[in-house]
Scaffold this motif. Sequence first.
Motif, PDB file in Angstrom:
ATOM      1  N   VAL A  14      -0.334   6.709  -3.519  1.00  0.00           N
ATOM      2  CA  VAL A  14      -1.194   6.641  -2.344  1.00  0.00           C
ATOM      3  C   VAL A  14      -1.968   5.328  -2.382  1.00  0.00           C
ATOM      4  CG1 VAL A  14      -3.024   7.964  -3.490  1.00  0.00           C
ATOM      5  CG2 VAL A  14      -2.946   7.857  -1.001  1.00  0.00           C
ATOM      6  N   GLY A  15      -1.987   4.633  -1.235  1.00  0.00           N
ATOM      7  CA  GLY A  15      -2.610   3.320  -1.156  1.00  0.00           C
ATOM      8  C   GLY A  15      -4.082   3.373  -0.795  1.00  0.00           C
ATOM      9  N   SER A  16      -4.745   2.235  -0.988  1.00  0.00           N
ATOM     10  CA  SER A  16      -6.174   2.134  -0.700  1.00  0.00           C
ATOM     11  C   SER A  16      -6.492   2.453   0.752  1.00  0.00           C
ATOM     12  CB  SER A  16      -6.677   0.725  -1.029  1.00  0.00           C
ATOM     13  OG  SER A  16      -6.520   0.425  -2.390  1.00  0.00           O
ATOM     14  N   SER A  17      -5.640   2.009   1.661  1.00  0.00           N
ATOM     15  CA  SER A  17      -5.901   2.237   3.085  1.00  0.00           C
ATOM     16  C   SER A  17      -5.819   3.711   3.454  1.00  0.00           C
ATOM     17  CB  SER A  17      -4.923   1.435   3.946  1.00  0.00           C
ATOM     18  OG  SER A  17      -3.589   1.782   3.642  1.00  0.00           O
ATOM     19  N   THR A  18      -5.101   4.488   2.647  1.00  0.00           N
ATOM     20  CA  THR A  18      -5.022   5.932   2.869  1.00  0.00           C
ATOM     21  C   THR A  18      -6.241   6.643   2.292  1.00  0.00           C
ATOM     22  OG1 THR A  18      -2.602   5.914   2.883  1.00  0.00           O
ATOM     23  CG2 THR A  18      -3.663   8.001   2.361  1.00  0.00           C
ATOM     24  N   LEU A  19      -6.719   6.161   1.161  1.00  0.00           N
ATOM     25  CA  LEU A  19      -7.797   6.842   0.437  1.00  0.00           C
ATOM     26  C   LEU A  19      -9.186   6.505   0.941  1.00  0.00           C
ATOM     27  CD1 LEU A  19      -6.523   6.374  -3.230  1.00  0.00           C
ATOM     28  CD2 LEU A  19      -6.583   8.521  -1.949  1.00  0.00           C
ATOM     29  N   THR A  20      -9.338   5.361   1.606  1.00  0.00           N
ATOM     30  CA  THR A  20     -10.673   4.885   1.955  1.00  0.00           C
ATOM     31  C   THR A  20     -10.787   4.555   3.432  1.00  0.00           C
ATOM     32  OG1 THR A  20     -10.110   2.570   1.468  1.00  0.00           O
ATOM     33  CG2 THR A  20     -10.977   3.898  -0.356  1.00  0.00           C
ATOM     34  N   TYR A  21     -12.028   4.511   3.897  1.00  0.00           N
ATOM     35  CA  TYR A  21     -12.318   3.997   5.232  1.00  0.00           C
ATOM     36  C   TYR A  21     -12.322   2.468   5.186  1.00  0.00           C
ATOM     37  CZ  TYR A  21     -13.732   8.763   6.496  1.00  0.00           C
ATOM     38  OH  TYR A  21     -13.741  10.111   6.729  1.00  0.00           O
ATOM     39  N   ASP A  22     -12.472   1.846   6.345  1.00  0.00           N
ATOM     40  CA  ASP A  22     -12.468   0.392   6.400  1.00  0.00           C
ATOM     41  C   ASP A  22     -13.605  -0.218   5.582  1.00  0.00           C
ATOM     42  OD1 ASP A  22     -10.252   0.428   8.029  1.00  0.00           O
ATOM     43  OD2 ASP A  22     -11.387   0.222   9.905  1.00  0.00           O
ATOM     44  N   ASN A  23     -14.684   0.552   5.384  1.00  0.00           N
ATOM     45  CA  ASN A  23     -15.806   0.036   4.598  1.00  0.00           C
ATOM     46  C   ASN A  23     -15.622   0.251   3.099  1.00  0.00           C
ATOM     47  OD1 ASN A  23     -16.242   2.777   4.278  1.00  0.00           O
ATOM     48  ND2 ASN A  23     -18.121   2.847   5.495  1.00  0.00           N
ATOM     49  N   GLY A  24     -14.470   0.810   2.692  1.00  0.00           N
ATOM     50  CA  GLY A  24     -14.184   0.999   1.274  1.00  0.00           C
ATOM     51  C   GLY A  24     -14.640   2.324   0.707  1.00  0.00           C
ATOM     52  N   LYS A  25     -15.426   3.078   1.451  1.00  0.00           N
ATOM     53  CA  LYS A  25     -15.900   4.369   0.944  1.00  0.00           C
ATOM     54  C   LYS A  25     -14.787   5.411   1.034  1.00  0.00           C
ATOM     55  CE  LYS A  25     -20.779   3.567   1.854  1.00  0.00           C
ATOM     56  NZ  LYS A  25     -22.032   4.071   2.474  1.00  0.00           N
TER      57      LYS A  25
END
Length: 265
Positions: A14-25
């Motif tokens: 699973v990639g970062s864009s799937t796990l987080t919102y645009d603000n990184g949270k």
Amino acid sequence: MLNMNEVRRIVVKVGSSTLTYDNGKPNIRRIERLVRTISDLQNRGFEMVLVSSGAVAVGTAKLGLAERPKELSVKQAAAAVGQCELMHIYDKMFLEYGINVAQILLTRENIVDDDQRANIHNTFTALTKIGVVPIINENDTVATDEITSIGDNDTLAAIVACCCKADLLVLLSDIDGLYTANPHTHPDAKLIPLVERITPEVLALADGAGSALGTGGMSTKLRAAQMVTAEGADMVIANGSHPELLYDIADGRPAGTRFAGRKEG
């Protein structure tokens, strides 16, 4: 292509864009759906392995940094903080479904050394056989150069799939799969449901890097597919916005793009 009745061990990246919102949270709702689906498949009898990005993105947000760090030492600090946060979330959520998890952080050195690679395989086998879901990421705090760095988690996921002799690798990303052209610039692009052979023409379809939060793009996914299919396993690229697609993928139903494993003989 695999007979899905024979699939036992599944690696999910699973990639970062799937796990987080645009603000990184952390995107808690999506992570919870991912965890619930993986837990349910584990209960069904599959041996599940999770390769998780997101440490740097989550750490960047938790430290209150305005953007992903460019300075290596700060990036390492963000990764250390974010990895701790991610594992806390995973541990808590998986335990709600009675599933134990284990953290494994790897570098290239661990993979290329025969003894270490054998130990990693034995650890994966032991964990999955007792019902534990291994959660793997690159060890960003020490992987700083071309000797120790794997580079991106699509490649890491392929290495893990080969190392633990998985039957299927699923890359959950911010795209639906492989298209005939870049769908962001070509509205008439068509999703390719099945790739039986990774030809030069298929490799030429790769276009650009990943999102601002991640490091992978289609080219890294196609390289991962080459590695995994050469070992006889299938690989699927699917949209991580819908973690429930893992049910369809595990059952062999159409979802995203499936790359067929090459069979001997």
